[in-house]
Motif scaffolding. Structure first.
Motif, mmCIF file in Angstrom:
data_model
loop_
_atom_site.group_PDB
_atom_site.id
_atom_site.type_symbol
_atom_site.label_atom_id
_atom_site.label_comp_id
_atom_site.label_asym_id
_atom_site.label_seq_id
_atom_site.Cartn_x
_atom_site.Cartn_y
_atom_site.Cartn_z
ATOM 1 N N UNK A 245 0.852 -1.193 0.000
ATOM 2 C CA UNK A 245 0.000 0.000 0.000
ATOM 3 C C UNK A 245 0.888 1.243 0.000
ATOM 4 N N UNK A 246 0.562 2.194 -0.874
ATOM 5 C CA UNK A 246 1.284 3.463 -0.896
ATOM 6 C C UNK A 246 0.672 4.386 0.149
ATOM 7 N N UNK A 247 1.534 4.916 1.014
ATOM 8 C CA UNK A 247 1.101 5.927 1.971
ATOM 9 C C UNK A 247 2.029 7.120 1.798
ATOM 10 N N UNK A 248 1.745 8.208 2.499
ATOM 11 C CA UNK A 248 2.480 9.442 2.275
ATOM 12 C C UNK A 248 3.162 9.908 3.550
ATOM 13 N N UNK A 249 4.382 10.392 3.380
ATOM 14 C CA UNK A 249 5.194 10.879 4.486
ATOM 15 C C UNK A 249 5.819 12.206 4.082
ATOM 16 N N UNK A 250 6.357 12.900 5.070
ATOM 17 C CA UNK A 250 7.103 14.122 4.820
ATOM 18 C C UNK A 250 8.578 13.750 4.831
ATOM 19 N N UNK A 251 9.301 14.212 3.817
ATOM 20 C CA UNK A 251 10.732 13.952 3.700
ATOM 21 C C UNK A 251 11.477 15.267 3.878
ATOM 22 N N UNK A 252 12.512 15.236 4.716
ATOM 23 C CA UNK A 252 13.384 16.387 4.912
ATOM 24 C C UNK A 252 14.524 16.316 3.904
ATOM 25 N N UNK B 18 2.906 21.137 11.244
ATOM 26 C CA UNK B 18 3.984 20.374 11.881
ATOM 27 C C UNK B 18 5.136 21.304 12.276
ATOM 28 N N UNK B 19 5.838 20.978 13.357
ATOM 29 C CA UNK B 19 6.953 21.817 13.820
ATOM 30 C C UNK B 19 8.211 21.602 12.975
ATOM 31 N N UNK B 20 8.330 22.370 11.913
ATOM 32 C CA UNK B 20 9.463 22.242 11.004
ATOM 33 C C UNK B 20 10.550 23.256 11.355
ATOM 34 N N UNK B 21 11.739 23.028 10.812
ATOM 35 C CA UNK B 21 12.869 23.928 11.047
ATOM 36 C C UNK B 21 13.018 24.896 9.889
ATOM 37 N N UNK B 22 13.201 26.153 10.220
ATOM 38 C CA UNK B 22 13.407 27.175 9.201
ATOM 39 C C UNK B 22 14.688 26.864 8.433
ATOM 40 N N UNK B 23 14.631 26.997 7.114
ATOM 41 C CA UNK B 23 15.788 26.739 6.272
ATOM 42 C C UNK B 23 15.911 25.305 5.793
ATOM 43 N N UNK B 24 15.063 24.414 6.297
ATOM 44 C CA UNK B 24 15.067 23.019 5.864
ATOM 45 C C UNK B 24 13.937 22.815 4.870
ATOM 46 N N UNK B 25 14.222 22.136 3.773
ATOM 47 C CA UNK B 25 13.205 21.873 2.759
ATOM 48 C C UNK B 25 12.449 20.593 3.119
#
Length: 105
Positions: free
Chosen positions: A9-16, A53-60
């Protein structure tokens, strides 16, 4: 009867840092201190949730599809669990080692 996620099954994630030193985006549950990778049933849910989501500034960050089996293998090998989230970031299921047939809500 509840549908189960299958290995293919294809699911979706966030990649840094996509395309470079990429890795799955992980979080830590404030209540239990469990490290987990947030996963989503749809790309739209992942994109809608990403802004919360708590992301970091400058990170794609980028939403990518991954096979369920591949995600859980990588997550468990690196001491992460997988939590299925909805578009608002609410946890709808927690997947731990030994429980690889998570229900689909």
């Amino acid at each position: 009867m509840t549908n189960k996620l299958k290995d293919d099954t294809w699911i979706f994630v966030v990649v840094q840092n996509p395309g470079g030193n990429e890795q799955f985006f992980g979080l830590q549950d404030a209540e239990t201190s469990i490290a987990y990778i947030p996963a989503f049933k749809s790309k739209e849910d992942a994109q809608d949730c990403l802004i919360h989501l708590p992301t970091q500034k400058g990170t794609k960050y980028e939403v990518q599809a991954v096979m369920y089996k591949d995600l859980i293998q990588d997550a468990f090998a690196n001491d992460f669990f997988v939590f299925m989230l909805d578009a608002d970031g609410k946890i709808i299921d927690k997947i731990f080692p030994g429980q690889t047939d998570a229900p689909v809500h």
